[in-house]
Structures are given as C-alpha cells and as structure tokens.
Design an enzyme around this catalytic site. Structure first.
Site, PDB file in Angstrom:
ATOM      1  N   GLY A  57     -25.268   7.454  41.228  1.00 56.57           N
ATOM      2  CA  GLY A  57     -26.720   7.591  41.089  1.00 56.57           C
ATOM      3  C   GLY A  57     -27.471   6.959  42.243  1.00 56.57           C
ATOM      4  O   GLY A  57     -26.879   6.410  43.179  1.00 56.57           O
ATOM      5  N   ILE A  58     -28.788   7.033  42.173  1.00 59.91           N
ATOM      6  CA  ILE A  58     -29.639   6.471  43.221  1.00 59.91           C
ATOM      7  C   ILE A  58     -29.626   4.947  43.122  1.00 59.91           C
ATOM      8  O   ILE A  58     -29.849   4.382  42.052  1.00 59.91           O
ATOM      9  CB  ILE A  58     -31.087   6.992  43.077  1.00 59.91           C
ATOM     10  CG1 ILE A  58     -31.103   8.534  43.194  1.00 59.91           C
ATOM     11  CG2 ILE A  58     -32.006   6.368  44.123  1.00 59.91           C
ATOM     12  CD1 ILE A  58     -32.454   9.147  42.875  1.00 59.91           C
ATOM     13  N   GLY A  71     -30.770   1.164  43.236  1.00 54.42           N
ATOM     14  CA  GLY A  71     -32.032   0.500  42.993  1.00 54.42           C
ATOM     15  C   GLY A  71     -32.390  -0.464  44.112  1.00 54.42           C
ATOM     16  O   GLY A  71     -31.529  -0.900  44.877  1.00 54.42           O
ATOM     17  N   MET A  72     -33.671  -0.793  44.199  1.00 53.06           N
ATOM     18  CA  MET A  72     -34.131  -1.725  45.231  1.00 53.06           C
ATOM     19  C   MET A  72     -33.987  -3.180  44.802  1.00 53.06           C
ATOM     20  O   MET A  72     -33.902  -4.069  45.635  1.00 53.06           O
ATOM     21  CB  MET A  72     -35.594  -1.421  45.581  1.00 53.06           C
ATOM     22  CG  MET A  72     -35.781  -0.130  46.348  1.00 53.06           C
ATOM     23  SD  MET A  72     -37.488   0.124  46.895  1.00 53.06           S
ATOM     24  CE  MET A  72     -38.225   0.773  45.399  1.00 53.06           C
ATOM     25  N   LYS A 115     -25.134  -5.195  36.026  1.00 50.62           N
ATOM     26  CA  LYS A 115     -26.291  -5.233  36.928  1.00 50.62           C
ATOM     27  C   LYS A 115     -26.474  -6.643  37.471  1.00 50.62           C
ATOM     28  O   LYS A 115     -26.534  -7.614  36.709  1.00 50.62           O
ATOM     29  CB  LYS A 115     -27.543  -4.783  36.175  1.00 50.62           C
ATOM     30  CG  LYS A 115     -27.398  -3.388  35.566  1.00 50.62           C
ATOM     31  CD  LYS A 115     -28.555  -3.008  34.644  1.00 50.62           C
ATOM     32  CE  LYS A 115     -29.809  -2.684  35.409  1.00 50.62           C
ATOM     33  NZ  LYS A 115     -30.851  -2.096  34.521  1.00 50.62           N
ATOM     34  N   ALA A 130     -21.888   1.998  40.941  1.00 52.43           N
ATOM     35  CA  ALA A 130     -22.227   3.002  39.929  1.00 52.43           C
ATOM     36  C   ALA A 130     -22.817   4.245  40.581  1.00 52.43           C
ATOM     37  O   ALA A 130     -23.581   4.152  41.547  1.00 52.43           O
ATOM     38  CB  ALA A 130     -23.206   2.417  38.926  1.00 52.43           C
ATOM     39  N   ASP A 171     -31.052  -2.717  25.103  1.00 53.57           N
ATOM     40  CA  ASP A 171     -30.775  -4.142  25.019  1.00 53.57           C
ATOM     41  C   ASP A 171     -29.783  -4.513  26.120  1.00 53.57           C
ATOM     42  O   ASP A 171     -28.980  -3.694  26.560  1.00 53.57           O
ATOM     43  CB  ASP A 171     -30.189  -4.490  23.652  1.00 53.57           C
ATOM     44  CG  ASP A 171     -30.216  -5.985  23.363  1.00 53.57           C
ATOM     45  OD1 ASP A 171     -30.893  -6.722  24.111  1.00 53.57           O
ATOM     46  OD2 ASP A 171     -29.575  -6.412  22.395  1.00 53.57           O
TER      47      ASP A 171
END
Length: 603
Positions: free
Chosen positions: A326-327, A329-330, A345, A324, A380
């Site tokens: 964008g930055i 995630g960790m 995710k 995706a 949600d």
C-alpha cells in the site's frame, strides 16, 4: 531452573502485596462497571462516556501504586532472583481459589516487568504461560448469582419467558410495553424456528448481567434446540415513553458486529470474567479470546492473550516480516507478517514539512481513540513497548526502512547472550489488518448499481457520518486511510490528524475578490490552524467518475460546511447521537418513525 523451595517470608509478603494491588484494581473496576446500570436508567449519557474513558486508566494507576508499595515496603528491585522466583510460586498458591486468576497473573506480569530487567522476562519469573486454570470457576456461595440463567419455554410460553428474562434484570425504568416487545422478539425467533421441531433440551440461556455501552443495554444469550445453538442479543434503549427492545440480533456474524474491535468496550458487572468469556466463545467461536476480554473492558488481559497467540504463531510459521503493501504513510511506518492478520505500526522519527506533529502528539491521538467511543468506525489498537523479534524473521529491506525513518525505535543485538540476534522495537501499535480502501476500489470489478464500488463508497460516507456523530473529525479523509473489513464495513485507521469535531471551524471557501485571486494557484485567503473547508475535499476524493456519481448521490452533504457545523452545534448543545451496532432494517419497524430527527440510522 531454580529449586522448588519456599523458605523466604519476604517472597510471601511481596506476593500478597501484589495480589492486594490486583484485588483493589478489580474491586474498583467492578464498581465502575456496575455503575453503568444506574447511568443507563438515568439516561446519563455524558456520565456513561466519562466512566468509559476513566475506567481505561484504572489499570495503569493500580500498577503504579503496586510498584511504589513493593519498592517502599520490600525494596523489591534489590531482592535476589531466588526470592523473585519464590514470589511467583507463592502467588500461584494464592490464586488457587481466586475468581479472576488469569487477570491476577497479568497484573503480576505488569508489576514485575516494571521492576525486573528484561532478561528475567521468562516463565521462571513471570507468567509467560498461564499457571492456574480458568475452567469451571464458579462462586459457590449460596446467594451468588450464576454466570447464566436457563429458561425452558415451549412454543406457547416463549413470549412470557421473554418477558421473564427481561424482568429478571430488574431495571428501574418501566418499559413502554414489554409484552408488545416480547411479541416482536418471538416473531423474530419464529422466523428462525418456523416448522422446526423443538427437542427435549429446548432452552434459552442468558448471561446474568446486562452489557452496557453508549445509550444501550444488551441481553446476550443463546437458544439451544437439540444439536443446534442460535446466539442472540436484545438491545434495550430508551424510547419516548419508557424502555423498548429495539431489535433482535441473531447468529455469530451479527454478534461479532456487536462485539467488534472497532467499538467501545462494554461495561459488565462480572464476578468471574473467564466464565463470561467461555459463554461468549460458544456464541462466537471464531473470535479470539483476547478480543472478547478486550470487548469486556479487560484490555490488558486481551493484550496478554494476543501476545501469547502471536508467539505461538511465530513458532509455527516461517514467513518473514515485510514492509506492508500500500501507500506509505508520512507519520507511521507499517509492516506485517503475511501469515498473520495484523499490522505493526511504528511512529517515524522524521516527518515531511506538511506534517506539523511530534511523537507525543501522535501517541496522544491514539490514546484519544482508545478512550473514545469508536462507533464501529475506528480500529482498536494494541500498544506495546520493547518488543523482541528474531532477526532472521525480518526482511533486510524492512530493517533498512526502520533504520532510515525510525532509528530511535530500533535495537539489534544479542541481548540475552544466547547467540541469537534480536530485533527490538521500542514502541509499536498493532491493529487488525484490513484491505486499504484505495486498493479495494482499484480492484473492485463491479461499478454498476448495487455493485462493489457503490456499496463501499456508500459505506465510506456512512463511516464519516458515524465519526461525526461521535464528535470526531478524521482530518485526512483520503481513501488510503480507511480499510474494508471481512464483513465489508469501512473503518478508519490513520489517527495522526484526528480532532474533536467541536474543536474545528468549518468554513466555506471565500469568493475571490478579483481576477488575480480567482486565477491564483495558491490559497489567497486566511486559514486558521483549526479551519476546515469541506468543499476542498472534492478534488482529492472524487477523481473517478463512478465514485463521484455515487458519492454525490448519497453523501454530497459532506462537501457542505453547513452539514459539519450543524452537527458540531448540536454536540456542543449536549446532544448525544445514536449510532447503532446493527443495520437499520434490524430495528423493529414500529421504532423507525419514532427515531428522533437527526439520529444516525445506519450501523
């Protein structure tokens, strides 16, 4: 394909036991939903919140009970596939006159997939496609309540019909002045129907059950005039001297906000949920049926319909899953399919040192959000396990990313032996795609007064304050963890650091005691595991001058620990804040001055 025979008494017994399990589930679900009326009448807001949390757990408990019964009484997992094929056929027969056949089919899938191997997850054994129609189901018993009621007012009798509509719900708490409120509703309707000729079919149709959520009860219906239909909703709240109609919401967009994916589920007493969903779709035709079932608290049916829509989309598209934009995630690895408006995710196996968490803790945070009041500010999520995709639909870069960061969640191979390689993700969450707020700010072209930057920064602060009102501290408040919806609402979607506000300790940064401490680049004061220092948000959030100016003008109090601590103390004292699913200017003006001190007035 199996022969169409029904010669196994054992298969019928399994099917009947399965339906017994579903019927018990829906009976308990309806009872809890029906109890929302009494809790609303008693202004039992903590009881309403508790019931909303507990109801979410009902489905999985009933599935476990059904699996246990089938194994104990029928040794279900040991039965040959011919018997299981007959189980489904018998089950279809049992649903012919059932009032919730679509929900019962989903329950069948949930139980059966706990017993059978994945190779049997196709339409011979489970309901990949629905088998029983849900159209035009009605309870034909003489005393049964219809799905909706119709009223036939004239312009002159519209006010008394509004009173009649509300009276027919028979709430056991008096209104402050229902005739006055009805007049305000008629005035609002009049602005929409001014100088419009009323046609022969002019009528008002209203769903026969109230929709309860948080501190409100909602009348939901539509006005029909000739070929036009105008959806509406009337929020009913507790006022100072009785009940009041707080606003009149009109049109598809305002109803979509009320039924948003970022809000808690409604409690509605429904004999025939499919009929309610059919009516609601006439009000919001762009809203997927799955989201409507979910909004009504029937989240498993929402998941079923979402997955069917997803499979249908895959069949009619050819683009590939990718990392995706964008930055990164960790904690979460995020991927998407450009043509599909959702993101996928996966919890990573490895986290950088500053992220002190585990897979189970992250899953716990997502469960907290599922069970909590999301106040229109937390998306949600749909949770799935063992999801199979065609390998050719994945970009190689994405496969390598999953191999690197979440190898335990990835399986690739020809599991069905049909020569087609599959990618199986062991566990994932699916959320509605939004524009990440940091990207939105970078691309915003209007930084002046009233422009995009000002509007979205104000919205960002409003989102945080709504979360605070719901007893949620978002933890990581960086712009990248918030998204902008189609309607311009700012919604939080990164849950791995959220905490209950009441479990945090909000502190002011201590004054340095000497020059060495003042010049230190490290934190020199003691910090507890739940300590939060709101002043320290500023360097991470307000580097851009235009952003800083707007934020400090409208939401500078978010940098003050007094703001956070005062809300924490009120919540600890038992106060339940109002957070409305409609804009402040929608509320009837006579109510504005009566709002209690400290109420959250924005949507």
């Amino acid at each position: 394909m199996f022969p169409q025979r029904l010669d196994s008494p054992l298969a019928y017994g399994i099917a009947q036991a399965m339906l017994d399990g579903f019927d018990r589930h829906y009976r308990l679900f309806r009872t809890e939903s029906a109890g929302a009326r009494q809790r609303f009448e008693a202004a039992d807001w903590h009881g309403q919140q508790r019931a909303q949390r507990e109801r979410i757990e009902f489905y999985d408990l009933r599935v476990k009970e059904a699996v246990a019964r089938l194994e104990t009484e029928f040794s279900a997992g040991e039965q040959p596939m011919d018997v299981w094929h007959q189980v489904k056929l018998h089950y279809i027969g049992l649903l012919i006159d059932h009032h919730q056949p679509e929900l019962a089919e989903t329950f069948f899938n949930s139980v059966t997939t706990k017993i059978l191997h994945r190779t049997y997850f196709h339409n011979d054994f489970i309901f990949v496609r629905p088998a029983v129609s849900t159209e035009y189901i009605e309870n034909d018993e003489p005393a049964a309540t219809p799905t909706y009621r119709s009223y036939y007012p004239t312009r002159e009798t519209l006010r008394e019909n509004v009173v009649r509509i509300v009276d027919n719900f028979r709430l056991q708490v008096p209104f402050e002045d229902l005739d006055r409120d009805a007049g305000l509703v008629v005035d609002a309707i009049g602005t929409r129907l001014h100088q419009v000729k009323l046609r022969a079919n002019f009528q008002v149709q209203v769903l026969s059950s109230l929709f309860f959520r948080n501190k409100g009860a909602y009348v939901v219906g539509k006005i029909i005039n000739g070929f036009s239909e105008l959806p509406f909703a009337l929020p009913i709240l507790h006022g100072r001297k009785g009940l009041v109609i707080d606003a009149c919401l009109f049109g598809e967009d305002e109803l979509q906000m009320l039924f948003s994916f970022a809000r808690a589920y409604f409690m509605v007493e429904m004999e025939i949920p499919a009929a309610f969903v059919q009516f609601l779709r006439s009000l919001m035709p762009r809203k997927p049926r799955g989201e409507l079932y979910t909004a009504l608290g029937l989240a498993k049916q929402g998941k079923t319909l979402f997955y069917r829509d997803f499979l249908y989309h895959l069949k009619h598209s050819s683009d590939r899953f990718r990392i995706a934009p964008g930055i990164k995630g960790m904690v979460m690895l995020v991927f998407d399919l450009p043509s599909f408006p959702y993101v996928f995710k996966v919890i990573k196996d490895y986290y950088p040192p500053q992220k002190d968490t585990t897979r189970e803790q992250v899953k716990g945070k997502y469960l907290l959000v599922k069970q909590h009041d999301r106040v229109g500010r937390m998306a949600d999520t749909l949770e799935y396990s063992e999801v199979a995709f065609a390998r050719e639909r994945f970009e190689d870069e994405l496969i390598e990313e999953i191999r690197k960061f979440a190898p335990s969640q990835l399986e690739i191979g020809d599991r069905d032996g049909d020569g087609h390689e599959e990618v199986v993700i062991k566990h994932l969450y699916i959320e509605r795609r939004m524009i990440p707020l940091n990207i939105y700010l970078q691309e915003a072209f209007d930084a002046g007064e009233g422009g995009q930057v000002e509007r979205v920064v104000i919205e960002y602060g409003n989102a945080i304050k709504d979360l605070v009102a719901a007893n949620i501290f978002p933890g990581d408040m960086l712009w990248k963890n918030f998204g902008v919806t189609r309607n311009g609402k700012v919604v939080f979607y990164d849950y791995d650091e959220i905490e209950y506000l009441t479990e945090c300790n909000f502190r002011k940064v201590p004054e340095p005691r000497n020059e060495e401490e003042e010049m230190s680049g490290e934190v020199w004061y003691k910090v507890g595991p739940k300590d939060v220092f709101p002043e320290t948000f500023e360097p991470f959030l307000l580097g851009h001058p235009a952003v800083r100016e707007v934020f400090m003008k409208h939401h500078g109090d978010l940098l003050d620990p007094v703001f956070w601590q005062s809300h924490k103390e009120r919540i600890q004292a038992g106060h339940v804040y109002d957070v409305f699913p409609y804009e402040r200017d929608k509320r009837f003006s006579r109510r504005m001055h009566a709002a209690q001190e400290g109420q959250v007035q924005h949507a």
